[in-house]
Scaffold this motif. Structure first.
Motif, PDB file in Angstrom:
ATOM      1  N   HIS A 239       0.835  -1.204   0.000  1.00 21.85           N
ATOM      2  CA  HIS A 239       0.000   0.000   0.000  1.00 21.85           C
ATOM      3  C   HIS A 239       0.867   1.251   0.000  1.00 21.85           C
ATOM      4  N   TYR A 240       2.008   1.173   0.668  1.00 20.62           N
ATOM      5  CA  TYR A 240       2.881   2.340   0.778  1.00 20.62           C
ATOM      6  C   TYR A 240       4.091   2.243  -0.151  1.00 20.62           C
ATOM      7  N   ASN A 241       3.951   1.429  -1.201  1.00 24.96           N
ATOM      8  CA  ASN A 241       5.050   1.275  -2.164  1.00 24.96           C
ATOM      9  C   ASN A 241       6.377   1.033  -1.465  1.00 24.96           C
ATOM     10  N   SER A 242       6.352   0.106  -0.520  1.00 25.89           N
ATOM     11  CA  SER A 242       7.553  -0.301   0.221  1.00 25.89           C
ATOM     12  C   SER A 242       8.138   0.803   1.101  1.00 25.89           C
ATOM     13  N   LYS A 243       7.406   1.918   1.292  1.00 23.53           N
ATOM     14  CA  LYS A 243       7.823   2.925   2.283  1.00 23.53           C
ATOM     15  C   LYS A 243       6.713   3.039   3.322  1.00 23.53           C
ATOM     16  N   PRO A 244       6.492   1.970   4.087  1.00 23.23           N
ATOM     17  CA  PRO A 244       5.318   1.903   4.960  1.00 23.23           C
ATOM     18  C   PRO A 244       5.334   2.959   6.063  1.00 23.23           C
ATOM     19  N   ASP A 245       4.138   3.428   6.403  1.00 22.47           N
ATOM     20  CA  ASP A 245       3.969   4.378   7.502  1.00 22.47           C
ATOM     21  C   ASP A 245       4.097   3.594   8.814  1.00 22.47           C
ATOM     22  N   ILE A 246       5.322   3.554   9.326  1.00 24.26           N
ATOM     23  CA  ILE A 246       5.609   2.736  10.508  1.00 24.26           C
ATOM     24  C   ILE A 246       4.985   3.347  11.760  1.00 24.26           C
ATOM     25  N   ILE A 247       4.939   4.669  11.807  1.00 22.44           N
ATOM     26  CA  ILE A 247       4.392   5.327  13.006  1.00 22.44           C
ATOM     27  C   ILE A 247       2.905   5.037  13.149  1.00 22.44           C
ATOM     28  N   GLN A 248       2.207   5.052  12.019  1.00 20.77           N
ATOM     29  CA  GLN A 248       0.790   4.690  12.059  1.00 20.77           C
ATOM     30  C   GLN A 248       0.622   3.249  12.568  1.00 20.77           C
ATOM     31  N   ALA A 249       1.461   2.345  12.058  1.00 24.37           N
ATOM     32  CA  ALA A 249       1.355   0.945  12.469  1.00 24.37           C
ATOM     33  C   ALA A 249       1.624   0.780  13.971  1.00 24.37           C
ATOM     34  N   LEU A 250       2.530   1.606  14.495  1.00 25.19           N
ATOM     35  CA  LEU A 250       2.896   1.494  15.908  1.00 25.19           C
ATOM     36  C   LEU A 250       1.876   2.132  16.832  1.00 25.19           C
ATOM     37  N   SER A 251       1.064   3.045  16.285  1.00 29.02           N
ATOM     38  CA  SER A 251       0.245   3.862  17.181  1.00 29.02           C
ATOM     39  C   SER A 251      -1.252   3.714  16.998  1.00 29.02           C
ATOM     40  N   PHE A 252      -1.709   3.189  15.867  1.00 25.87           N
ATOM     41  CA  PHE A 252      -3.159   3.175  15.625  1.00 25.87           C
ATOM     42  C   PHE A 252      -3.877   2.194  16.556  1.00 25.87           C
ATOM     43  N   GLY A 253      -3.338   0.979  16.657  1.00 25.87           N
ATOM     44  CA  GLY A 253      -3.980  -0.016  17.507  1.00 25.87           C
ATOM     45  C   GLY A 253      -5.009  -0.828  16.757  1.00 25.87           C
ATOM     46  N   ASP A 254      -5.929  -1.457  17.514  1.00 24.75           N
ATOM     47  CA  ASP A 254      -6.974  -2.295  16.927  1.00 24.75           C
ATOM     48  C   ASP A 254      -6.389  -3.526  16.222  1.00 24.75           C
ATOM     49  N   ASP A 255      -5.143  -3.871  16.563  1.00 23.60           N
ATOM     50  CA  ASP A 255      -4.489  -5.007  15.896  1.00 23.60           C
ATOM     51  C   ASP A 255      -4.939  -6.348  16.486  1.00 23.60           C
ATOM     52  N   TYR A 256      -5.114  -6.382  17.802  1.00 24.19           N
ATOM     53  CA  TYR A 256      -5.487  -7.600  18.532  1.00 24.19           C
ATOM     54  C   TYR A 256      -4.498  -8.739  18.324  1.00 24.19           C
ATOM     55  N   GLU A 257      -3.232  -8.359  18.118  1.00 23.42           N
ATOM     56  CA  GLU A 257      -2.148  -9.339  18.196  1.00 23.42           C
ATOM     57  C   GLU A 257      -1.686  -9.374  19.649  1.00 23.42           C
ATOM     58  N   LEU A 258      -0.898 -10.391  19.993  1.00 20.35           N
ATOM     59  CA  LEU A 258      -0.353 -10.448  21.347  1.00 20.35           C
ATOM     60  C   LEU A 258       1.064  -9.888  21.355  1.00 20.35           C
ATOM     61  N   CYS A 259       1.368  -9.110  22.375  1.00 20.24           N
ATOM     62  CA  CYS A 259       2.725  -8.637  22.616  1.00 20.24           C
ATOM     63  C   CYS A 259       3.132  -9.227  23.958  1.00 20.24           C
ATOM     64  N   PHE A 260       4.262  -9.949  23.981  1.00 25.72           N
ATOM     65  CA  PHE A 260       4.633 -10.616  25.225  1.00 25.72           C
ATOM     66  C   PHE A 260       6.142 -10.616  25.408  1.00 25.72           C
TER      67      PHE A 260
END
Ligand code: ADP
Ligand code: MG
Length: 315
Positions: A239-260
């Motif tokens: 979606h970001y032509n290999s320049k992904p918006d990393i800050i959005q990924a780190l801050s948006f949430g709603d991922d429901y993955e586990l961090c441990f």
């Protein structure tokens, strides 16, 4: 038949019926039997239309997601889900809407052998509260991380942020991101698999950095995160032509993955669990003795990612 009688009827159609539900929907209380030698894990979340999901989201996905976010909390505790209650507030008793909502709800409930055991129904702006109950022997908490522990995250983050964009007019969002936003899969099996090894665990709802900050606060430690290790999906990168918006990924949430977090000596075991559960598990950093979360780029320089105003960041 009143309009609410119709709703009770629909809520009573779950095929999944558990033997430990002595009395379910229909009486003043649900009467339940908790297995011996287990604690009861309880979690509750409310989803408000226009705040936690777009008004235009399908009734099916609203039902699915309402339960998913609650089961995700049980997953983070390493609990086995069993039951849930539902408080449903709706502007009107629209039979077709409720039918689809219940279908979404029970699709996920039946997948995890959880039974709807009661609730409440009111008239008002659309809002859904669910309380989920599960069984656990030794729950994973946010408070057990210690300096030197490795920090892991399951699968990838950021897709839900893109999913929301599709509701805001972005027409080229990949279908997989919309699905991740509407129907996150609670990582129940993974939570059970890591329960004996994780020193702390949280599910990612507020955003990875916020949620790691929760672990750090409760564990009285800091965290060093390596930004080039953050797992992003192919769809997100494309979606970001290999320049992904990393800050959005780190801050948006709603991922429901586990961090441990785990003690370093359990690294091999975690790789084995990754293979056995079929979930990608990525080491993204280390717990530190600092009192804050620091992010590093590939040149090992500290990056200030607070420009989007993390609510809890460093707070
Ligand atoms: P009460 O007046 O005792 O609160 P209600 O009329 O609100 O009873 O509910 C009747 C029964 O239907 C109860 O067993 C309640 O748990 C169940 N119920 C009501 N709303 C819901 C709902 N949204 N989901 C599941 N069960 C519900
Ligand atoms: Mg009631």
């Amino acid at each position: 038949m009143t309009e609410f009688d119709l709703i009770y009827k629909l809520l009573n159609t779950q095929s999944q019926q558990r033997a430990d539900v002595l009395t379910g929907i229909g009486d003043d209380c649900a009467i339940l039997s908790v297995p011996e030698n287990h604690s009861l894990a309880v979690s509750m979340d409310t989803l408000v239309a226009g705040v936690h999901f777009p008004e235009s989201a399908s009734a099916f996905s609203i039902g699915y997601k309402s339960l998913a976010v609650n089961l995700s909390d049980l997953a983070a505790a390493g609990a086995i889900p069993a039951w849930f209650t539902l408080s449903l507030t709706m502007p009107a008793a629209d039979e077709n809407w409720v039918k689809e909502f219940v279908r979404g709800l029970f699709t996920l409930a039946d997948k995890h052998n959880v039974q709807l055991i009661g609730g409440d129904t009111c008239k008002g702006p659309l809002s859904i509260s669910i309380q989920a109950h599960g069984f656990v022997k030794n729950a994973m908490l946010r408070s057990g991380a210690k300096a030197g522990d490795l920090i892991y995250v399951s699968e990838s983050i950021g897709d839900a942020a893109l999913g929301l964009k599709s509701y805001q007019g972005d027409t080229v969002v990949d279908e997989s991101c919309i699905k991740q936003f509407n129907q996150p899969e609670p990582r129940i099996r993974l939570g059970l698999a890591i329960n004996d090894y994780a020193t702390a665990c949280i599910d990612i709802s507020d955003g990875l950095i916020s949620d790691i900050t929760h672990i750090c606060k409760q564990s009285q430690c800091g965290a060093d995160i390596y930004l080039n290790k953050i797992p992003l999906s192919d769809a997100y990168q494309r979606h970001y032509n290999s320049k992904p918006d990393i800050i959005q990924a780190l801050s948006f949430g709603d991922d429901y993955e586990l961090c441990f977090t785990i003690d370093k000596s359990n690294e091999k075991t975690i790789n084995k669990i990754s293979r056995e559960t079929g979930h990608n598990l990525t080491c993204i950093g280390t717990i530190s003795t600092e009192s804050k979360v620091r992010c590093f780029n590939q040149n090992n320089e500290i990056v200030d990612i607070s420009r989007r105003g993390f609510e809890h960041f460093n707070g």
